[in-house]
Design a protein around this motif. Structure first.
Motif, PDB file in Angstrom:
ATOM      1  N   ILE A  24       0.825  -1.220   0.000  1.00  0.00           N
ATOM      2  CA  ILE A  24       0.000   0.000   0.000  1.00  0.00           C
ATOM      3  C   ILE A  24       0.857   1.266   0.000  1.00  0.00           C
ATOM      4  CG2 ILE A  24      -1.639   1.372   1.354  1.00  0.00           C
ATOM      5  CD1 ILE A  24      -2.803  -1.325   2.371  1.00  0.00           C
ATOM      6  N   PHE A  25       1.766   1.355   0.973  1.00  0.00           N
ATOM      7  CA  PHE A  25       2.485   2.615   1.187  1.00  0.00           C
ATOM      8  C   PHE A  25       3.746   2.755   0.344  1.00  0.00           C
ATOM      9  CE2 PHE A  25       0.020   2.097   5.108  1.00  0.00           C
ATOM     10  CZ  PHE A  25      -0.541   3.354   5.238  1.00  0.00           C
ATOM     11  N   ASN A  26       4.425   1.665   0.070  1.00  0.00           N
ATOM     12  CA  ASN A  26       5.682   1.762  -0.677  1.00  0.00           C
ATOM     13  C   ASN A  26       5.528   1.493  -2.162  1.00  0.00           C
ATOM     14  OD1 ASN A  26       7.042   2.246   1.756  1.00  0.00           O
ATOM     15  ND2 ASN A  26       7.438   0.067   2.098  1.00  0.00           N
ATOM     16  N   LYS A  27       4.517   0.698  -2.525  1.00  0.00           N
ATOM     17  CA  LYS A  27       4.386   0.306  -3.921  1.00  0.00           C
ATOM     18  C   LYS A  27       3.103   0.817  -4.572  1.00  0.00           C
ATOM     19  CE  LYS A  27       7.417  -3.720  -3.460  1.00  0.00           C
ATOM     20  NZ  LYS A  27       7.911  -3.406  -2.110  1.00  0.00           N
ATOM     21  N   GLY A  28       2.286   1.522  -3.807  1.00  0.00           N
ATOM     22  CA  GLY A  28       1.102   2.159  -4.379  1.00  0.00           C
ATOM     23  C   GLY A  28       0.020   1.203  -4.839  1.00  0.00           C
ATOM     24  N   VAL A  29      -0.072   0.043  -4.227  1.00  0.00           N
ATOM     25  CA  VAL A  29      -1.072  -0.954  -4.597  1.00  0.00           C
ATOM     26  C   VAL A  29      -2.308  -0.785  -3.715  1.00  0.00           C
ATOM     27  CG1 VAL A  29      -1.576  -3.417  -4.804  1.00  0.00           C
ATOM     28  CG2 VAL A  29       0.713  -2.563  -5.334  1.00  0.00           C
ATOM     29  N   GLY A  45      -1.679  -7.745 -10.494  1.00  0.00           N
ATOM     30  CA  GLY A  45      -1.623  -8.025  -9.062  1.00  0.00           C
ATOM     31  C   GLY A  45      -0.741  -9.203  -8.751  1.00  0.00           C
ATOM     32  N   ARG A  46      -0.823 -10.219  -9.576  1.00  0.00           N
ATOM     33  CA  ARG A  46       0.002 -11.403  -9.364  1.00  0.00           C
ATOM     34  C   ARG A  46       1.481 -11.058  -9.503  1.00  0.00           C
ATOM     35  NH1 ARG A  46      -2.330 -16.377  -9.417  1.00  0.00           N
ATOM     36  NH2 ARG A  46      -0.919 -18.181  -9.384  1.00  0.00           N
ATOM     37  N   ARG A  47       1.786 -10.172 -10.444  1.00  0.00           N
ATOM     38  CA  ARG A  47       3.176  -9.742 -10.634  1.00  0.00           C
ATOM     39  C   ARG A  47       3.653  -8.972  -9.411  1.00  0.00           C
ATOM     40  NH1 ARG A  47       2.571  -6.629 -14.785  1.00  0.00           N
ATOM     41  NH2 ARG A  47       2.694  -8.349 -16.270  1.00  0.00           N
TER      42      ARG A  47
END
Length: 303
Positions: A24-29, A45-47
């Motif tokens: 969430i915080f580091n990769k923006g997902v 998402g799987r990647r």
């Protein structure tokens, strides 16, 4: 399917860090309901999941350590999945698929050290407070479907992470036993060193051990400063640690809008002190706020 647990040796085993907070915080997902398992349903998402695990596996290989591949299924139980539109059949398929990804990553890594695949079971309710208090029997019935899905896949064990009560932890241990799988129980602790329901760590371990002993115990989702004085020498059943990066309480973390990633080197020093007192702490990773930098520091590597 292997049922041996090589992490019961005295060799170092690493695992991953704060999967959800890192994404969430580091990769923006985006992770609705703080759930990572829905990422399995599409290529992007799987990647993202694969890349996350690969960077942690690389740390373990560089540290010449074993690795526990913890499936991204902490939220993959009926209550949380229903909020995300999953029925029983699609949820079981997602749990099996999560394990399948771990198998792919293990085979791809071709590590010279053991790599263990764990099916992760999270609490029915909020991981920070016992808001859905169940008896052990009720907990076993509730978590059995997820555990059975793991049993149909290529897991080596089931790990109950962030358990807030001894009863729910015992329920997962019973469900795993019924499915023919070894289990691990990991409790979360408050700033006073006790479980959120007020039970001491020692009493929680004794309570579960008296009924259905897991292979070993862990502590996760708490900072070492919250519980270091409770990890008394001689607590031999405690073998794993996945601490938070932040010294904040669970209530403070619940209200936080920004990530508190602490200091990886300071956290590694905390781990070293705990391991000096309890040398059997050989299964190490991180929880909320931590990422691959923290795991590398804990392993004695620089990033």
């Amino acid at each position: 399917m292997s049922r041996q647990l090589p992490q019961l040796s005295q060799e170092l085993f690493l695992t991953d860090s704060g999967l959800e907070t890192d994404l969430i915080f580091n990769k923006g997902v985006d992770l609705p309901e703080f759930a990572a398992f829905p990422l399995l349903s599409d290529t992007k998402g799987r990647r993202a999941l694969g890349d996350y695990y690969r960077e942690h596996i690389a740390v373990a290989k560089n540290a010449d350590a074993g690795f526990v591949l913890e499936a991204p299924t902490w939220r993959a139980n009926p209550d949380w999945a229903a909020r995300l539109g999953y029925d029983a059949a699609s949820l079981a398929a997602a749990n099996r698929d999560a394990v399948a990804l771990m198998v792919e990553l293990r085979d791809e890594a071709d590590s010279g050290k053991p790599m263990v695949i764990s099916g992760c079971v999270g609490p029915r309710g909020d991981g920070y407070q016992p808001d859905d208090v169940m008896t052990a029997d009720d907990a076993a019935k509730y978590h059995q479907a997820q555990v059975d899905a793991f049993a149909e896949a290529e897991v080596d064990l089931v790990t109950a992470l962030t358990m807030t009560t001894p009863a729910e932890a015992l329920g997962v241990a019973r469900a795993a036993k019924r499915a023919g799988l070894p289990s691990v129980v990991s409790f979360t602790l408050e700033t006073d060193g006790n479980l959120p329901d007020g039970t001491t760590l020692a009493d929680a371990i004794a309570s579960v051990d008296a009924d259905t002993p897991p292979a070993y115990y862990m502590v996760n989702c708490a900072h070492p400063s919250h519980f270091a004085d409770r990890l008394i020498p001689g607590m031999q059943r405690l073998r794993g640690l996945r601490a938070n990066a932040s010294r904040r309480s669970h209530a403070e973390l619940d209200e936080a809008t920004e990530l508190d990633d602490g200091d990886p080197v300071e956290l590694a020093d905390d781990y070293a002190r705990l391991r000096a007192a309890l040398p059997q702490l050989t299964i190490l990773g991180g929880c909320c706020g931590t990422d691959v930098r923290h795991v590398a520091a804990i392993a004695g590597l620089s990033t």
